[in-house]
Design a protein around this motif. Structure first.
Motif, PDB file in Angstrom:
ATOM      1  N   ARG A 106      58.447  19.727  61.072  1.00 23.40           N
ATOM      2  CA  ARG A 106      59.408  20.821  60.935  1.00 23.40           C
ATOM      3  C   ARG A 106      58.721  22.079  60.414  1.00 23.40           C
ATOM      4  O   ARG A 106      58.857  23.163  60.985  1.00 23.40           O
ATOM      5  CB  ARG A 106      60.544  20.420  59.992  1.00 23.40           C
ATOM      6  CG  ARG A 106      61.653  21.477  59.906  1.00 23.40           C
ATOM      7  CD  ARG A 106      62.662  21.148  58.826  1.00 23.40           C
ATOM      8  NE  ARG A 106      62.150  21.395  57.494  1.00 23.40           N
ATOM      9  CZ  ARG A 106      61.984  22.615  56.954  1.00 23.40           C
ATOM     10  NH1 ARG A 106      62.282  23.685  57.625  1.00 23.40           N
ATOM     11  NH2 ARG A 106      61.506  22.745  55.744  1.00 23.40           N
ATOM     12  N   THR A 107      57.951  21.946  59.353  1.00 23.56           N
ATOM     13  CA  THR A 107      57.281  23.097  58.753  1.00 23.56           C
ATOM     14  C   THR A 107      56.284  23.723  59.720  1.00 23.56           C
ATOM     15  O   THR A 107      56.272  24.949  59.913  1.00 23.56           O
ATOM     16  CB  THR A 107      56.557  22.668  57.455  1.00 23.56           C
ATOM     17  OG1 THR A 107      57.530  22.143  56.547  1.00 23.56           O
ATOM     18  CG2 THR A 107      55.832  23.827  56.815  1.00 23.56           C
ATOM     19  N   SER A 108      55.467  22.894  60.350  1.00 21.73           N
ATOM     20  CA  SER A 108      54.468  23.395  61.294  1.00 21.73           C
ATOM     21  C   SER A 108      55.122  24.092  62.472  1.00 21.73           C
ATOM     22  O   SER A 108      54.706  25.184  62.887  1.00 21.73           O
ATOM     23  CB  SER A 108      53.590  22.248  61.812  1.00 21.73           C
ATOM     24  OG  SER A 108      52.921  21.615  60.751  1.00 21.73           O
ATOM     25  N   LEU A 109      56.140  23.462  63.014  1.00 23.32           N
ATOM     26  CA  LEU A 109      56.793  24.017  64.186  1.00 23.32           C
ATOM     27  C   LEU A 109      57.470  25.354  63.887  1.00 23.32           C
ATOM     28  O   LEU A 109      57.338  26.305  64.660  1.00 23.32           O
ATOM     29  CB  LEU A 109      57.812  23.011  64.732  1.00 23.32           C
ATOM     30  CG  LEU A 109      58.470  23.396  66.032  1.00 23.32           C
ATOM     31  CD1 LEU A 109      57.430  23.657  67.119  1.00 23.32           C
ATOM     32  CD2 LEU A 109      59.421  22.305  66.468  1.00 23.32           C
ATOM     33  N   LEU A 110      58.161  25.439  62.787  1.00 22.53           N
ATOM     34  CA  LEU A 110      58.834  26.702  62.457  1.00 22.53           C
ATOM     35  C   LEU A 110      57.818  27.820  62.210  1.00 22.53           C
ATOM     36  O   LEU A 110      58.064  28.981  62.546  1.00 22.53           O
ATOM     37  CB  LEU A 110      59.764  26.512  61.263  1.00 22.53           C
ATOM     38  CG  LEU A 110      60.972  25.601  61.547  1.00 22.53           C
ATOM     39  CD1 LEU A 110      61.807  25.419  60.292  1.00 22.53           C
ATOM     40  CD2 LEU A 110      61.799  26.115  62.708  1.00 22.53           C
ATOM     41  N   ARG A 111      56.656  27.468  61.683  1.00 25.93           N
ATOM     42  CA  ARG A 111      55.591  28.476  61.524  1.00 25.93           C
ATOM     43  C   ARG A 111      55.057  28.921  62.882  1.00 25.93           C
ATOM     44  O   ARG A 111      54.847  30.111  63.115  1.00 25.93           O
ATOM     45  CB  ARG A 111      54.478  27.920  60.646  1.00 25.93           C
ATOM     46  CG  ARG A 111      54.861  27.858  59.199  1.00 25.93           C
ATOM     47  CD  ARG A 111      53.756  27.310  58.343  1.00 25.93           C
ATOM     48  NE  ARG A 111      54.196  27.221  56.961  1.00 25.93           N
ATOM     49  CZ  ARG A 111      53.572  26.526  56.047  1.00 25.93           C
ATOM     50  NH1 ARG A 111      52.469  25.850  56.344  1.00 25.93           N
ATOM     51  NH2 ARG A 111      54.037  26.476  54.818  1.00 25.93           N
ATOM     52  N   VAL A 112      54.821  27.964  63.780  1.00 23.92           N
ATOM     53  CA  VAL A 112      54.336  28.299  65.127  1.00 23.92           C
ATOM     54  C   VAL A 112      55.339  29.204  65.839  1.00 23.92           C
ATOM     55  O   VAL A 112      54.958  30.155  66.526  1.00 23.92           O
ATOM     56  CB  VAL A 112      54.071  27.020  65.948  1.00 23.92           C
ATOM     57  CG1 VAL A 112      53.893  27.328  67.418  1.00 23.92           C
ATOM     58  CG2 VAL A 112      52.854  26.281  65.424  1.00 23.92           C
ATOM     59  N   LEU A 113      56.606  28.896  65.677  1.00 16.85           N
ATOM     60  CA  LEU A 113      57.649  29.674  66.329  1.00 16.85           C
ATOM     61  C   LEU A 113      57.860  31.042  65.684  1.00 16.85           C
ATOM     62  O   LEU A 113      58.564  31.880  66.238  1.00 16.85           O
ATOM     63  CB  LEU A 113      58.980  28.898  66.325  1.00 16.85           C
ATOM     64  CG  LEU A 113      59.008  27.636  67.183  1.00 16.85           C
ATOM     65  CD1 LEU A 113      60.220  26.805  66.841  1.00 16.85           C
ATOM     66  CD2 LEU A 113      58.976  27.993  68.648  1.00 16.85           C
ATOM     67  N   GLY A 114      57.262  31.243  64.520  1.00 13.14           N
ATOM     68  CA  GLY A 114      57.474  32.503  63.821  1.00 13.14           C
ATOM     69  C   GLY A 114      58.905  32.646  63.344  1.00 13.14           C
ATOM     70  O   GLY A 114      59.472  33.740  63.345  1.00 13.14           O
TER      71      GLY A 114
END
Length: 176
Positions: free
Chosen positions: A165-173
């Protein structure tokens, strides 16, 4: 027959067609009439499990609420649905699959992820500088990585889900 195959193969991933037939209450010949090879049976089982994952994702109501929340709900639903059969999913994941077959199997999942990602990009919740197709591919790859870390015993399931969740939301900006 497919439900019996899922039960049998999750308990014993290398079980033969005869064991599936017994569990389904049919003859081996009946199984072979529907699935001429064990590989075709396994492919059908994978498609069946994919349908279950997609149904769980649809039940997570991806069209409502903020896109980030919807995406997390989709991923959680997919993780729970596929997590019901860990041994079978590991076995199916290790089978050789051509690029076309892999794309076809991921398409229903990818379509749902893409809808949410594009919605988030459209509302400004997600960065729109990267294509939605790329972000879908990254999402699927990160989800597989989280699952692999859990399967290898390097991360507990909830920790891997949080890292995803954390990684993905960062990738998505994502605007958090």
């Amino acid at each position: 027959m497919l439900d019996a195959a899922v039960r049998v193969l999750d308990a014993e991933p290398d079980a033969g067609v005869a064991a599936v037939a017994v569990a389904a209450g049919v003859t081996r010949q009946t199984v072979y009439a529907h699935f001429p090879t064990r590989e075709q049976l396994l492919a059908a089982v994978l498609d069946h499990l994919t349908e279950q994952v997609v149904a769980a994702m649809d039940a997570a109501d991806p069209g409502t609420g903020p896109a980030a929340d919807a995406l997390v709900r989709l991923l959680d639903a997919a993780r729970r649905a596929s997590g019901r059969y860990p041994a079978l999913v590991r076995k199916l994941g290790s089978l050789p699959v051509g690029q076309d077959g892999d794309h076809r199997r991921h398409a229903p999942v990818a379509d749902r992820l893409k809808e949410v990602i594009e919605r988030g990009q459209g509302t400004g919740e997600f960065d729109d500088r990267l294509s939605s197709d790329w972000l879908v591919a990254v999402t699927i790859s990160l989800a597989h990585t989280a699952s692999a870390e859990t399967d290898a015993g390097r991360m507990p399931g909830e920790q891997a889900a949080e890292a995803l969740r954390t990684s993905l939301l960062r990738v998505l900006g994502a605007r958090q």
